[in-house]
Design an enzyme around this catalytic site. Structure first.
Site, short mmCIF file in Angstrom:
data_model
loop_
_atom_site.label_atom_id
_atom_site.label_comp_id
_atom_site.label_asym_id
_atom_site.label_seq_id
_atom_site.Cartn_x
_atom_site.Cartn_y
_atom_site.Cartn_z
N HIS A 296 -2.91 -0.61 -2.66
CA HIS A 296 -4.03 0.15 -2.12
C HIS A 296 -5.24 0.01 -3.04
O HIS A 296 -5.12 0.01 -4.26
CB HIS A 296 -3.63 1.62 -2.00
CG HIS A 296 -4.64 2.47 -1.31
ND1 HIS A 296 -4.76 2.52 0.07
CD2 HIS A 296 -5.61 3.30 -1.80
CE1 HIS A 296 -5.74 3.35 0.40
NE2 HIS A 296 -6.26 3.83 -0.72
N ASP B 288 0.84 -1.19 0.00
CA ASP B 288 0.00 0.00 0.00
C ASP B 288 0.88 1.25 0.00
O ASP B 288 1.57 1.54 0.98
CB ASP B 288 -0.90 -0.01 1.24
CG ASP B 288 -2.00 1.03 1.17
OD1 ASP B 288 -1.76 2.10 0.58
OD2 ASP B 288 -3.09 0.77 1.71
#
Length: 245
Positions: free
Chosen positions: A214, A183
């Protein structure tokens, strides 16, 4: 709470309702998807930085098809009502970040608590209600776990969650965190601090999805990861069924 419109989609229905802000500053919309069941638990869906967009609507419809009432409040209403962006253009990303930067998270949580109370009071709700949030909404879902009486909370790739560590002792209902290993908005160092802060907390389950980025569960998103999304969504549904049914 006023109801404005209704439309059918399969065995589910969608309505728009109007809610009054707790601070008396105005009214905001929330969209409600209901399943065919007469008695169901409710889930307040917490938007990403793109507003109540097609990806969130698809998620809401899926929840209704699984037998839950889904409620998606318009959280950017103080800045602009009816925001509905995608992750497909630079201009939309720019506007989304501007909205996020201008968003008051504390007031957002208060709006979510209003939506949670409204969800519990909806006809057909069994009185139990939780939240699911994504990105910015994933952070807000954790804040709902620490600041509200939601029966269950689920956070997908929430950002800067380690900075909420001072509130973690307030968690008193199941909280599930879905984190992406890669992420870019919540890198490994932050994730490690989060895990350290949550160590020994019996209310929280954390799952980290290898190689995922993400927004891996955003329908039709640029970083959608089908395997990670299916696994995460399955875990979410199982938890919701356990707590809300």
């Amino acid at each position: 709470m006023d109801s404005h419109s209704n439309q059918d989609k399969g065995n589910t229905t969608m309505d728009e309702i109007t809610l009054k802000a707790a601070d008396g500053s105005g009214e905001f919309s929330a969209f409600v998807w209901k399943p065919a069941e007469d008695s169901a638990g409710a889930v307040v869906l917490i938007q990403e930085i793109f507003g109540v967009n097609d990806a969130l609507i698809e998620t809401a419809e899926a929840l209704a098809q699984q037998g839950f009432i889904a409620v998606a409040p318009d959280l950017f209403w103080r800045q602009e009502k009816g925001v509905k962006l995608t992750d497909k253009s630079e201009a939309e990303w720019k506007k989304a970040f501007e909205l996020m930067n201008g968003f008051d998270q504390d007031k957002g949580v208060e709006d979510l608590k209003v939506a949670l109370d409204a969800a519990r009071a909806l006809p057909g709700c069994n009185g139990r209600a939780g939240t699911i949030g994504f990105c910015l909404g994933g952070r807000l879902a954790v804040m709902m776990a620490t600041r509200s009486d939601a029966d269950v909370n689920v956070s997908y790739y929430g950002v800067a969650l380690q900075n909420l560590a001072g509130e973690f002792d307030n968690i008193s209902a199941p909280l599930m965190l879905h984190l992406a290993e890669n992420d870019e908005y919540f890198p490994a160092a932050g994730q490690e601090k989060l895990l350290d802060a949550l160590e020994g907390n019996e209310w929280v389950d954390v799952f980290i999805y290898p190689d995922a980025q993400h927004a891996f569960a955003r329908p039709n998103g640029v970083h959608y990861d089908a395997r990670a999304a299916v696994i995460a969504n399955g875990r979410t549904t199982e938890l919701l069924a356990e707590i809300l049914d």
